[in-house]
Design an enzyme around this catalytic site. Structure first.
Site, PDB file in Angstrom:
ATOM      1  N   THR A  21     -13.810 -23.594 -14.484  1.00  0.00           N
ATOM      2  CA  THR A  21     -13.045 -22.349 -14.590  1.00  0.00           C
ATOM      3  C   THR A  21     -13.763 -21.272 -13.778  1.00  0.00           C
ATOM      4  O   THR A  21     -14.948 -21.386 -13.472  1.00  0.00           O
ATOM      5  CB  THR A  21     -12.934 -21.888 -16.055  1.00  0.00           C
ATOM      6  OG1 THR A  21     -14.240 -21.736 -16.604  1.00  0.00           O
ATOM      7  CG2 THR A  21     -12.150 -22.889 -16.887  1.00  0.00           C
ATOM      8  N   CYS A  22     -13.039 -20.227 -13.427  1.00  0.00           N
ATOM      9  CA  CYS A  22     -13.625 -19.117 -12.682  1.00  0.00           C
ATOM     10  C   CYS A  22     -14.647 -18.427 -13.573  1.00  0.00           C
ATOM     11  O   CYS A  22     -14.412 -18.334 -14.775  1.00  0.00           O
ATOM     12  CB  CYS A  22     -12.551 -18.117 -12.271  1.00  0.00           C
ATOM     13  SG  CYS A  22     -11.550 -18.707 -10.887  1.00  0.00           S
ATOM     14  N   PRO A  23     -15.752 -17.979 -13.048  1.00  0.00           N
ATOM     15  CA  PRO A  23     -16.116 -17.921 -11.641  1.00  0.00           C
ATOM     16  C   PRO A  23     -16.837 -19.164 -11.128  1.00  0.00           C
ATOM     17  O   PRO A  23     -17.212 -19.223  -9.970  1.00  0.00           O
ATOM     18  CB  PRO A  23     -17.052 -16.715 -11.573  1.00  0.00           C
ATOM     19  CG  PRO A  23     -17.777 -16.761 -12.882  1.00  0.00           C
ATOM     20  CD  PRO A  23     -16.741 -17.263 -13.883  1.00  0.00           C
ATOM     21  N   THR A  25     -15.744 -21.980 -10.323  1.00  0.00           N
ATOM     22  CA  THR A  25     -15.035 -22.700  -9.266  1.00  0.00           C
ATOM     23  C   THR A  25     -15.561 -22.291  -7.892  1.00  0.00           C
ATOM     24  O   THR A  25     -15.866 -23.147  -7.066  1.00  0.00           O
ATOM     25  CB  THR A  25     -13.517 -22.445  -9.336  1.00  0.00           C
ATOM     26  OG1 THR A  25     -13.283 -21.042  -9.415  1.00  0.00           O
ATOM     27  CG2 THR A  25     -12.901 -23.150 -10.536  1.00  0.00           C
TER      28      THR A  25
END
Length: 85
Positions: A21-23, A25
């Site tokens: 998941t971000c951040p 990624t």
């Protein structure tokens, strides 16, 4: 934006961040690009709306080139990114 395929380019490295998941990624993407030589191509598999928006944009902002974005039937987006050189 399907400009070239992985078969046409022959990526130098592959990275699957579909479970991230971000951040994280882009953190994982950036680490992979940092380890590559200028001009090499990263094949990147990602999933989710936020990574779809942020990863290509951030890679481009950092000077890399998104060569293609191909949608797979399972909802995974496959990007080919050429490291800036």
């Amino acid at each position: 934006m399907n400009l070239v395929t992985a078969e046409e380019v022959g990526p130098d490295q592959s990275l699957d961040i579909t479970g991230e998941t971000c951040p994280m990624t882009f953190v994982r993407t950036r680490l992979a690009l940092d380890r590559m030589q200028p001009g090499q191509v990263l094949r990147l598999a990602l999933k989710g709306e936020e990574p779809r928006r942020n990863v290509p944009r951030t890679a481009t902002e950092q000077g890399h080139t998104v060569l293609s974005a191909t949608e797979a039937p399972d909802g995974v987006l496959v990007l080919l990114i050429r490291k800036k050189g």
